[in-house]
Scaffold this active site. Structure first.
Site, PDB file in Angstrom:
ATOM      1  NE  ARG A  70      -2.346  -1.236   3.534  1.00  0.00           N
ATOM      2  CZ  ARG A  70      -1.763  -0.458   4.431  1.00  0.00           C
ATOM      3  NH1 ARG A  70      -1.784   0.849   4.309  1.00  0.00           N
ATOM      4  NH2 ARG A  70      -1.154  -0.983   5.470  1.00  0.00           N
ATOM      5  CE1 TYR A 198       1.735  -7.005  -4.139  1.00  0.00           C
ATOM      6  CE2 TYR A 198       0.752  -6.110  -2.141  1.00  0.00           C
ATOM      7  CZ  TYR A 198       1.495  -7.095  -2.785  1.00  0.00           C
ATOM      8  OH  TYR A 198       1.969  -8.160  -2.076  1.00  0.00           O
ATOM      9  CE  LYS A 207      -7.107  -3.397   5.331  1.00  0.00           C
ATOM     10  NZ  LYS A 207      -5.984  -4.178   4.992  1.00  0.00           N
ATOM     11  CG  HIS A 227      -7.136  -3.071   9.977  1.00  0.00           C
ATOM     12  ND1 HIS A 227      -5.803  -2.735  10.187  1.00  0.00           N
ATOM     13  CD2 HIS A 227      -7.128  -4.022   9.021  1.00  0.00           C
ATOM     14  CE1 HIS A 227      -5.044  -3.458   9.386  1.00  0.00           C
ATOM     15  NE2 HIS A 227      -5.818  -4.243   8.668  1.00  0.00           N
ATOM     16  CB  SER A 249      -0.771  -3.607   8.023  1.00  0.00           C
ATOM     17  OG  SER A 249      -1.908  -2.826   7.719  1.00  0.00           O
ATOM     18  CB  CYS A 251       0.475  -6.564  13.918  1.00  0.00           C
ATOM     19  SG  CYS A 251       1.701  -5.291  13.570  1.00  0.00           S
ATOM     20  CG  ASP A 276      -7.590  -7.081   6.588  1.00  0.00           C
ATOM     21  OD1 ASP A 276      -6.630  -6.914   7.370  1.00  0.00           O
ATOM     22  OD2 ASP A 276      -7.787  -6.347   5.601  1.00  0.00           O
ATOM     23  NE  ARG A 365      -0.096  -8.666   2.433  1.00  0.00           N
ATOM     24  CZ  ARG A 365      -0.668  -8.248   3.564  1.00  0.00           C
ATOM     25  NH1 ARG A 365      -1.788  -8.784   3.994  1.00  0.00           N
ATOM     26  NH2 ARG A 365      -0.093  -7.308   4.290  1.00  0.00           N
TER      27      ARG A 365
HETATM   28  P1  GTP Z   1      -2.600  -7.631   7.368  1.00  0.00           P
HETATM   29  O1  GTP Z   1      -3.118  -8.648   6.393  1.00  0.00           O
HETATM   30  O2  GTP Z   1      -1.454  -6.834   6.795  1.00  0.00           O
HETATM   31  O3  GTP Z   1      -3.663  -6.735   7.916  1.00  0.00           O
HETATM   32  O4  GTP Z   1      -1.868  -8.410   8.558  1.00  0.00           O
HETATM   33  P2  GTP Z   1      -2.292  -9.404   9.722  1.00  0.00           P
HETATM   34  O5  GTP Z   1      -2.564  -8.623  10.948  1.00  0.00           O
HETATM   35  O6  GTP Z   1      -3.342 -10.349   9.268  1.00  0.00           O
HETATM   36  O7  GTP Z   1      -0.912 -10.166  10.003  1.00  0.00           O
HETATM   37  P3  GTP Z   1      -0.507 -11.715   9.881  1.00  0.00           P
HETATM   38  O8  GTP Z   1      -1.350 -12.617  10.731  1.00  0.00           O
HETATM   39  O9  GTP Z   1      -0.427 -12.051   8.448  1.00  0.00           O
HETATM   40  O10 GTP Z   1       0.946 -11.713  10.518  1.00  0.00           O
HETATM   41  C1  GTP Z   1       2.035 -11.004   9.992  1.00  0.00           C
HETATM   42  C2  GTP Z   1       3.351 -11.564  10.446  1.00  0.00           C
HETATM   43  O11 GTP Z   1       3.393 -11.677  11.876  1.00  0.00           O
HETATM   44  C3  GTP Z   1       3.625 -12.957   9.886  1.00  0.00           C
HETATM   45  O12 GTP Z   1       4.935 -12.990   9.374  1.00  0.00           O
HETATM   46  C4  GTP Z   1       3.475 -13.866  11.070  1.00  0.00           C
HETATM   47  O13 GTP Z   1       4.307 -15.004  10.982  1.00  0.00           O
HETATM   48  C5  GTP Z   1       3.819 -12.977  12.277  1.00  0.00           C
HETATM   49  N1  GTP Z   1       3.038 -13.374  13.478  1.00  0.00           N
HETATM   50  C6  GTP Z   1       1.702 -13.570  13.548  1.00  0.00           C
HETATM   51  N2  GTP Z   1       1.324 -13.966  14.789  1.00  0.00           N
HETATM   52  C7  GTP Z   1       2.454 -14.004  15.536  1.00  0.00           C
HETATM   53  C8  GTP Z   1       2.721 -14.337  16.910  1.00  0.00           C
HETATM   54  O14 GTP Z   1       1.837 -14.672  17.698  1.00  0.00           O
HETATM   55  N3  GTP Z   1       4.021 -14.236  17.315  1.00  0.00           N
HETATM   56  C9  GTP Z   1       5.017 -13.871  16.476  1.00  0.00           C
HETATM   57  N4  GTP Z   1       6.259 -13.810  16.948  1.00  0.00           N
HETATM   58  N5  GTP Z   1       4.802 -13.564  15.161  1.00  0.00           N
HETATM   59  C10 GTP Z   1       3.544 -13.623  14.697  1.00  0.00           C
HETATM   60  C1  SPV Z   2      -2.977  -4.449   5.221  1.00  0.00           C
HETATM   61  O1  SPV Z   2      -2.003  -3.821   4.767  1.00  0.00           O
HETATM   62  O2  SPV Z   2      -3.486  -4.188   6.334  1.00  0.00           O
HETATM   63  C2  SPV Z   2      -3.543  -5.571   4.435  1.00  0.00           C
HETATM   64  C3  SPV Z   2      -3.080  -5.759   3.068  1.00  0.00           C
HETATM   65  O3  SPV Z   2      -4.414  -6.281   4.937  1.00  0.00           O
HETATM   66  S1  SPV Z   2      -3.836  -4.665   1.933  1.00  0.00           S
HETATM   67  O4  SPV Z   2      -4.964  -5.347   1.320  1.00  0.00           O
HETATM   68  O5  SPV Z   2      -2.836  -4.320   0.950  1.00  0.00           O
HETATM   69  O6  SPV Z   2      -4.335  -3.497   2.643  1.00  0.00           O
HETATM   70 MN    MN Z   3      -5.105  -5.432   6.914  1.00  0.00          MN
END
Ligand code: GTP
Ligand code: SPV
Ligand code: MN
Length: 582
Positions: A70, A198, A207, A227, A249, A251, A276, A365
């Site tokens: 983004r 993207y 979003k 979110h 994001s 996290c 999400d 992704r």
């Molecule tokens: P967006 O799609 O960007 O909104 O992100 P999201 O909040 O869905 O994040 P996602 O679950 O994809 O996690 C992002 C990164 O954090 C990944 O590389 C995971 O491996 C890492 N991660 C997720 N949960 C944990 C956790 O409990 N501990 C640790 N150390 N890393 C984590």
């Molecule tokens: C984020 O960045 O929080 C995402 C990926 O979930 S995007 O769809 O690019 O916003």
């Molecule tokens: Mn997101």
């Protein structure tokens, strides 16, 4: 005439005469249409088939190397009044916004097909759902929208019935970052996005519509567009609680939403409603309910493996579009943290060389339909959504934030959410690793002034007496050598269990200036290799750190001037006073 809705037809005609596509395709959303688009894109190189024995129906898309996340600095909210967009958004007047992007759209679809995608955010029969139409010249966008939203003929029928829809106009343009803009016109219920193919820049239902435009509508109509993931926690007794969690994001939302319970917590089941976005409404009984406007995932690939997230690992072994991962010699997708196989090619299609950096882009992704998820909850399709027992905020913090704490009440919970800070990640262009304030994980997504948004959050106790409890978690606390103190992933259920027990008044807590924390021993650590000292550290409050944090937050509020709600100021000052007493 391809629709009975004159306003829609007129808009499509206008966009077509301005962008001059070779032809126009109204998307039906059928499986045949999906397969035809996949074939077209494999023929022209937009997609490459992956190893079809091991990854049936999986494809790889490599985006332009300058177009991998983004672009918050190129994302604008165009309101007549700058104050309404607030310091949290880039602003242009609507006149200026249109004047900036319209010339970039002139003739931009020559030689291309223009796709018209009617979509419905949320279950097709839900009163909480909202529709939109995205016009795009990217077939990649169409197939992503097919996997992630309810799109096509059924959505068009609802649009024709209701007569209202969000207008999203998108073109990949020439992918020149100098001619890339993501513009929102909330008063016109419209979005214009050009120059990026993207994720959040291009899949306009996500979003742009479901958060930036919807958050504005939610404010005026008395609901919330957030979110947040939505998940169900079923205990061994068969009791299910639903929670909604807002983390910035990359996290941990996708991972938490589909976690697999550890062996030491037998009998627990996790149900995924969304990973999400959540739309939260108060129902006629005063209960807060959530729907997920999406029906698929656009998830972070790196770090996904059989140990961290077996559900995601399994679900992306078929029917998945991968964007910007590497490949093995055997044409399987490969990413850092996959734990099996080796990269032969990187995300730019080059022969893999560690000198060039990781094989998979850190923001690579997967796109996959939610029904592929082994923990998918059929209630994700329920028109009435699910009742929410707890709201959980969180961020990526090496220090300061303890593993978990509970807000004293809703008003305090709004302070907890508003003061979320987190390390920036590769999900957006910017300084990865730098801590920034990300209130309610909505910094990039709130379509209006944060001060007004906090006022809106604070108004909820006037609407119902039955609000959920609010918590804060941090899976990312580190020791001085940078090691994570908490094992995370499936083990996070131990913390969620404490949260559910608090909601049911089944467990006590100790009061601290920042909120209620678990008593020693109340987070079950059986069969976990973690010392009592580490647990104590994870659940400790460093007063000096918190004082600094609180001062920074007070400065941050100043940026919003007089518009900051007095109740939020009061909460911040109340915390400052309590910290000063220690
Ligand atoms: P967006 O799609 O960007 O909104 O992100 P999201 O909040 O869905 O994040 P996602 O679950 O994809 O996690 C992002 C990164 O954090 C990944 O590389 C995971 O491996 C890492 N991660 C997720 N949960 C944990 C956790 O409990 N501990 C640790 N150390 N890393 C984590
Ligand atoms: C984020 O960045 O929080 C995402 C990926 O979930 S995007 O769809 O690019 O916003
Ligand atoms: Mn997101």
């Amino acid at each position: 005439m391809t629709t009975s809705l004159a306003t829609l037809q007129k808009w499509v005609d206008e966009v077509a005469s301005h962008t001059r596509p070779n032809n126009i395709h109204w998307c039906t959303g059928s499986d045949d249409e999906y397969q035809q688009l996949i074939s077209k894109m494999t023929a022209d190189g937009t997609l490459s088939p992956l190893n079809q024995d091991k990854y049936p129906n999986c494809y790889l898309h490599l985006s332009d190397p300058t177009d991998v996340a983004r672009v918050e600095h190129l994302t604008y909210v165009c309101t007549p009044n700058e104050e309404d967009a607030g310091p949290n958004n880039n602003w242009m007047s609507p006149v200026e916004g249109h004047a900036k992007v319209d010339p970039l759209f002139a003739g931009v679809m020559q030689g291309r097909t223009m796709y018209v995608i009617p979509y419905c955010m949320g279950p097709l029969d839900s009163p909480y759902s909202r529709c939109g139409v995205e016009i795009t010249d990217s077939p990649y966008v169409v197939v992503n929208m097919k996997l992630m939203t309810r799109m096509g003929s059924a959505a068009l029928e609802r649009i024709e019935r209701e007569g209202t829809f969000v207008k999203g106009q998108h073109s990949t343009g020439d992918l020149d970052p100098e001619r890339r803009f993501i513009m929102h016109f909330p008063d016109e219920l419209s979005i214009k996005s050009i120059g990026s193919g993207y994720g959040g820049n291009a899949l306009l239902g996500k979003k742009c519509h479901a958060l930036r435009i919807a958050s504005q509508q939610a404010r005026s109509e008395g609901w919330l567009a957030e979110h947040m993931l939505i998940m169900g926690l079923e205990s061994p007794d068969g009791e299910t609680h639903y929670i909604a969690c807002a983390f910035p994001s990359a996290c941990g939302k996708t991972n938490l939403a589909m976690l697999i319970p550890p062996h030491s917590l037998p009998g627990w089941k996790i149900w995924t409603l969304g990973d999400d976005i959540a739309w939260l409404h108060i129902d006629t009984e005063g209960q807060l309910r959530a729907i997920n406007p999406e029906s698929g995932y656009f998830g972070v690939v790196p770090g996904t493996n059989a140990k961290t997230n077996q559900n995601a690992f399994d679900m992306i072994h078929k029917d998945t579009i991968f964007t910007n991962v590497g490949r093995t010699a055997d044409n399987e997708p490969w990413w850092e943290g996959k734990k099996v196989g080796e990269p032969a090619f990187d995300w730019q299609g080059r022969k893999y060389d560690p000198e060039n950096g990781p094989a998979a882009h850190p923001n690579s992704r997967f796109t996959v339909a939610a029904t592929n998820n082994p923990s998918y909850s059929a209630l994700a399709d329920a028109a009435e959504g699910v009742p929410i027992s707890a709201i959980v905020f969180g961020g990526r913090r090496a220090k300061v934030a303890p593993l978990v704490f509970e807000a004293r009440d809703w008003q305090h919970g709004v302070l907890v959410g508003a003061s979320v800070g987190s390390k920036m990640t590769a999900a957006a262009f910017g300084e990865v690793g730098k801590i920034r304030r990300d209130p309610m994980a909505m910094k990039p997504f709130c379509g209006y002034n944060f001060a007004d948004y906090w006022t809106h959050w604070l108004s909820f106790p006037e609407r119902t007496k039955k609000l959920p409890k609010i918590f804060h978690v941090n899976w990312f606390r580190q020791d001085d050598d940078g090691n994570f103190l908490w094992p995370g992933f499936g083990e996070n259920l131990r913390v969620l269990r404490w949260i559910v027990d608090r909601c049911e008044n089944r467990v006590g807590a100790r009061e601290t200036p920042v909120g209620y924390l678990p008593n020693e021993g109340d987070i079950d650590t059986s069969e976990l290799d973690i010392s009592a000292d580490t647990m104590r550290e994870l659940l400790s409050i460093d007063v000096e750190h918190w004082r600094i944090e609180n001062e920074h937050f007070a400065d941050y509020l100043d940026e919003f001037g007089d518009r900051v709600p007095a109740a939020l100021r009061k909460e911040q000052q109340r915390l400052a006073a309590k910290l000063a007493e220690l």
